[in-house]
Design a protein around this motif. Structure first.
Motif, PDB file in Angstrom:
ATOM      1  N   ALA A  60       7.637   4.304   1.835  1.00 25.13           N
ATOM      2  CA  ALA A  60       7.407   3.465   0.666  1.00 25.13           C
ATOM      3  C   ALA A  60       8.648   2.662   0.305  1.00 25.13           C
ATOM      4  CB  ALA A  60       6.972   4.327  -0.514  1.00 25.13           C
ATOM      5  N   LEU A  61       9.807   3.317   0.355  1.00 22.83           N
ATOM      6  CA  LEU A  61      11.042   2.606   0.016  1.00 22.83           C
ATOM      7  C   LEU A  61      11.359   1.524   1.052  1.00 22.83           C
ATOM      8  CD1 LEU A  61      13.362   5.495  -1.249  1.00 22.83           C
ATOM      9  CD2 LEU A  61      12.061   3.838  -2.587  1.00 22.83           C
ATOM     10  N   ALA A  62      11.077   1.830   2.333  1.00 24.73           N
ATOM     11  CA  ALA A  62      11.285   0.812   3.369  1.00 24.73           C
ATOM     12  C   ALA A  62      10.335  -0.362   3.160  1.00 24.73           C
ATOM     13  CB  ALA A  62      11.087   1.421   4.760  1.00 24.73           C
ATOM     14  N   GLY A  63       9.064  -0.054   2.795  1.00 30.88           N
ATOM     15  CA  GLY A  63       8.108  -1.123   2.508  1.00 30.88           C
ATOM     16  C   GLY A  63       8.530  -1.933   1.306  1.00 30.88           C
ATOM     17  N   ALA A  64       8.987  -1.259   0.252  1.00 28.25           N
ATOM     18  CA  ALA A  64       9.448  -1.978  -0.943  1.00 28.25           C
ATOM     19  C   ALA A  64      10.651  -2.842  -0.619  1.00 28.25           C
ATOM     20  CB  ALA A  64       9.806  -0.974  -2.033  1.00 28.25           C
ATOM     21  N   LEU A 108       6.899  15.207   1.461  1.00 23.30           N
ATOM     22  CA  LEU A 108       6.905  13.930   0.744  1.00 23.30           C
ATOM     23  C   LEU A 108       8.015  13.003   1.219  1.00 23.30           C
ATOM     24  CD1 LEU A 108       6.239  15.041  -2.951  1.00 23.30           C
ATOM     25  CD2 LEU A 108       4.698  13.765  -1.454  1.00 23.30           C
ATOM     26  N   VAL A 109       8.977  13.558   1.968  1.00 26.63           N
ATOM     27  CA  VAL A 109      10.113  12.745   2.400  1.00 26.63           C
ATOM     28  C   VAL A 109       9.657  11.551   3.209  1.00 26.63           C
ATOM     29  CG1 VAL A 109      12.183  12.725   3.835  1.00 26.63           C
ATOM     30  CG2 VAL A 109      11.753  14.645   2.301  1.00 26.63           C
ATOM     31  N   ASN A 110       8.733  11.769   4.177  1.00 23.49           N
ATOM     32  CA  ASN A 110       8.241  10.664   4.998  1.00 23.49           C
ATOM     33  C   ASN A 110       7.570   9.599   4.147  1.00 23.49           C
ATOM     34  OD1 ASN A 110       9.147  11.699   7.395  1.00 23.49           O
ATOM     35  ND2 ASN A 110       7.210  12.662   7.955  1.00 23.49           N
ATOM     36  N   THR A 111       6.734  10.056   3.195  1.00 23.54           N
ATOM     37  CA  THR A 111       6.043   9.103   2.325  1.00 23.54           C
ATOM     38  C   THR A 111       7.031   8.290   1.514  1.00 23.54           C
ATOM     39  OG1 THR A 111       4.164  10.610   2.154  1.00 23.54           O
ATOM     40  CG2 THR A 111       4.316   8.879   0.503  1.00 23.54           C
ATOM     41  N   ASP A 165       0.832  -1.209   0.000  1.00 27.28           N
ATOM     42  CA  ASP A 165       0.000   0.000   0.000  1.00 27.28           C
ATOM     43  C   ASP A 165       0.862   1.254   0.000  1.00 27.28           C
ATOM     44  OD1 ASP A 165      -2.342  -1.399  -0.085  1.00 27.28           O
ATOM     45  OD2 ASP A 165      -2.793  -1.202   2.050  1.00 27.28           O
ATOM     46  N   SER A 166       1.916   1.257   0.817  1.00 26.64           N
ATOM     47  CA  SER A 166       2.797   2.429   0.866  1.00 26.64           C
ATOM     48  C   SER A 166       3.532   2.608  -0.451  1.00 26.64           C
ATOM     49  CB  SER A 166       3.801   2.290   2.021  1.00 26.64           C
ATOM     50  OG  SER A 166       4.639   1.166   1.828  1.00 26.64           O
ATOM     51  N   VAL A 167       3.913   1.494  -1.082  1.00 24.30           N
ATOM     52  CA  VAL A 167       4.549   1.588  -2.404  1.00 24.30           C
ATOM     53  C   VAL A 167       3.560   2.144  -3.424  1.00 24.30           C
ATOM     54  CG1 VAL A 167       5.568   0.260  -4.298  1.00 24.30           C
ATOM     55  CG2 VAL A 167       6.168  -0.286  -1.937  1.00 24.30           C
ATOM     56  N   GLY A 168       2.318   1.673  -3.361  1.00 23.24           N
ATOM     57  CA  GLY A 168       1.300   2.149  -4.296  1.00 23.24           C
ATOM     58  C   GLY A 168       1.043   3.633  -4.156  1.00 23.24           C
ATOM     59  N   MET A 169       1.010   4.127  -2.908  1.00 19.64           N
ATOM     60  CA  MET A 169       0.785   5.561  -2.689  1.00 19.64           C
ATOM     61  C   MET A 169       1.902   6.380  -3.315  1.00 19.64           C
ATOM     62  SD  MET A 169      -0.585   5.638   1.251  1.00 19.64           S
ATOM     63  CE  MET A 169      -0.494   7.429   1.290  1.00 19.64           C
TER      64      MET A 169
END
Length: 648
Positions: free
Chosen positions: A366-370, A359-362, A188-192
């Motif tokens: 996302a990168l951590a989730g990926a 956007l840094v947090n997002t 989900d975080s990657v998708g966002m």
């Protein structure tokens, strides 16, 4: 919460919050397909690798792999960036049109008709520019969402495909929730990020550069003054962003703790009530919930003040620009239209900076989730079959190109340990003739289930050999090997679907007649007929609309339909009452006919008619023989059978 000691509080937060989460910790018996709870004997450490957020370890490597998935639609990417460029330039250009429009309105040399005509023309030009920008934004969003969803579908398919290829050891050392989080939270975080963040970054950069250029074109003195405020914006934004990111990570850990505790409490609700643990459970939950509240407050506070603080700083910059611009209008012949658009650009100058900083947090999440998703994809799969691996089949059901087997299983000096420093099995020698029933008994952790794991090649043995009809199982294709071994486990698992489909799961090409025949062998046909829709009854929630005994009978029917010459029964009746056990045993007796059967049982009454009973203790065979022979020895089996000692 006074009943909970400080040590207990710290332990709760550490355990459920995923702090210092340990790796796998196998019990003496090692892991096995028996539904052991995390943290118990044979299970993995609790919340192994729990989600904690934060920066990825290898950001560039993750970005490169993500772009490889996006690159499947690489033809569309330039068009997306062209639309983003068009949308950003339209926003900047539309604002610049105000300069001639305002200058025209304040020009005393022009008539009212000329001013009106120029005003209408200016409005039409601005409307056209903004219309182009709106169309570009629409196209950019539509195309980018399609690109990101295509990438997510492929990532999800690759992840699920990899899960199917991973060895049982991986599933034994990772909780179900941890694996599921890869498919949900992480993707989900990657998708966002893929949906919006990439285009927002490009748009923000274009807008920032375009704004700076137009400010210098409008008035270089005011442009320099405005840019001098950038360090303050960056410093304040960076500080708030750093604090926000820190508390956001803590919030995610605390949220994982609350969710984990809720899941455990709901699944263990009966145990909580039996031991009158309701009050303590409430106190523990309040502790975790209060910890989440505190961390959420700080995370939301610092996340929420970013916009207002940066907005106020931009207002200061706006006020300075307006003041100095007004002075320039009076002293340096600076036009009113130029001052108007410059103050507008000055106000929006900080917007892309704010957006990029937020956007840094997002991006990091996302990168951590990926990275966690790719970690699973990078796990070593099961070792491939050797090139000379053979395919086997039952003699009763021959298959072209396969070696027919009768079902003789031989273990020669088998030694094995789940970890290098802990040997679970030591020099095990067992011979099972075709059609024989071999029983394993012994204390928990003695290595009974481990033997069945090795026969299935869920784990590879370190020393010794396991032979089926004289063929080393390492030289048999895994799919063929497991296709010729049927298993009935203590914990049944039924899939969503009809009764018929669940029985057919044992052999997907089975006919309806074979499904009914298998149900009759398992002694399940009569109760299936009494169901509302018979064999077409849809099972709910892992067979929740059936009793435990009925679920086990379906499990036996699934094994019966497989036609496998080798059968493994692992505590198949331990979770049912004695009357139901007799009913199930009748089905198992039919199932075991003409099959080589390995039985693991704590209820020794169920193994009395075995051809050979093997007593295991601490990974070694201490006794073996028939029921009568072992009783005559008056050794360990005699003690277990007569109740002189109890099974652990």
């Amino acid at each position: 919460m006074g009943r909970i000691s400080e040590e207990r509080k710290e332990a709760l937060l550490r355990r459920y919050g995923g702090k210092n989460a340990g790796g796998p910790s196998f019990g003496p018996g090692g892991p096995g397909p028996r539904g052991r709870r995390p943290g118990g004997p044979g299970g993995p450490g609790r919340f192994h690798g729990a989600m904690g957020g934060g920066k990825p370890k290898n950001a560039f490597g993750v970005i490169r792999r993500l772009f490889a998935y996006i690159g499947r639609d690489k033809i569309k990417i330039p068009f997306v960036f062209a639309c983003v460029l068009g949308s950003s330039l339209a926003g900047l250009g539309g604002g610049y049109i105000l300069r001639p429009v305002i200058n025209n309105l304040v020009d005393p040399a022009k008539s009212a008709e000329e001013k009106l005509m120029n005003l209408v023309m200016g409005i039409l030009v601005m409307a056209g520019i903004y219309a182009v920008g709106t169309i570009c934004t629409y196209l950019q969003q539509r195309i980018m969402i399609g690109v990101s969803q295509n990438a997510l579908v492929k990532i999800r398919e690759d992840l699920f495909g990899k899960i199917q290829k991973l060895p049982v050891k991986f599933h034994d050392t990772h909780t179900h929730g941890e694996i599921m989080s890869r498919f949900t939270n992480d993707l989900d975080s990657v998708g966002m990020m893929l949906n919006n963040t990439l285009s927002q970054i490009f748009s923000g950069v274009v807008t920032l550069i375009g704004t700076i250029v137009l400010m210098f074109v409008t008035n270089w003195i005011l442009a320099i003054i405005t840019i001098l405020t950038v360090p303050a914006l960056i410093y304040v934004g960076g500080f708030i962003g750093k604090q926000s990111r820190k508390y956001y990570i803590g919030q995610q850990q605390a949220l994982a703790a609350v969710n984990g505790y809720i899941e455990e409490s709901i699944t263990g609700q009966k145990v909580i009530k039996v031991f009158n643990h309701e009050d303590t459970a409430m106190e523990e939950f309040e502790l975790l919930s209060d910890d989440l509240r505190g961390k959420q407050f700080k995370a939301q506070f610092f996340g929420g003040i970013m916009g207002p603080v940066m907005g106020n700083l931009s207002q200061v910059s706006y006020a300075i620009s307006a003041t100095i611009g007004g002075i320039l209008c009076l002293t340096a012949n600076f036009d009113i239209g130029g001052l108007t658009i410059f103050t507008n650009y000055s106000r929006q100058f900080s917007r892309p900076i704010n957006e990029l900083s937020m956007l840094v947090n997002t991006i990091f999440a996302a990168l951590a989730g990926a990275e966690r998703v790719f970690d699973v994809m990078d796990e070593a799969p099961e070792a491939p079959d050797p090139e000379d691996a053979v395919e086997i089949c039952s003699e009763a059901h021959p298959k072209q190109g396969a070696v027919p087997i009768k079902g003789e299983v031989v273990l020669k000096d088998v030694t094995f340990g789940y970890t290098p420093d802990k040997t679970v099995l030591k020099r095990i020698n067992v011979t099972a003739k075709p059609g024989q029933k071999i029983a394993f008994v012994g204390s928990t952790g003695a290595g009974k289930t481990t033997i069945t794991n090795l026969i299935n090649r869920f784990y590879e043995i370190e020393e010794g050999q396991i032979l089926i009809d004289g063929i080393d199982i390492k030289k048999i294709k895994k799919e063929s090997l497991r296709g010729n071994i049927a298993m009935v486990l203590q914990d049944t698992h039924l899939f969503s679907g009809t009764v018929r489909e669940n029985i057919r799961y044992g052999r997907l090409d089975a006919t309806d007649e074979e499904v009914i025949a298998a149900a009759k062998i398992a002694n399940a046909h009569s109760f299936i007929e009494r169901l509302s829709e018979g064999y077409d009854t849809v099972l709910e929630g892992d067979g929740a609309n059936l009793s435990q005994g009925q679920r086990q009978l379906l499990n036996i029917a699934r094994a019966a339909i497989s036609k496998a010459p080798i059968l493994i029964l692992d505590e198949a009746t331990s979770s049912v009452d004695t009357r139901t056990e007799k009913h199930i045993e009748q089905g198992m007796d039919r199932l075991m006919k003409d099959r080589t059967t390995f039985v693991i049982a704590h209820r020794l009454s169920t193994v009395r008619n075995s051809n050979m009973i093997i007593v295991l203790e601490q990974g070694e065979i201490v006794e073996q023989g028939t029921h009568e022979e072992l009783l005559a020895m008056r050794g360990r089996y005699y003690q277990l059978y007569t109740g002189a000692v109890e099974l652990d």
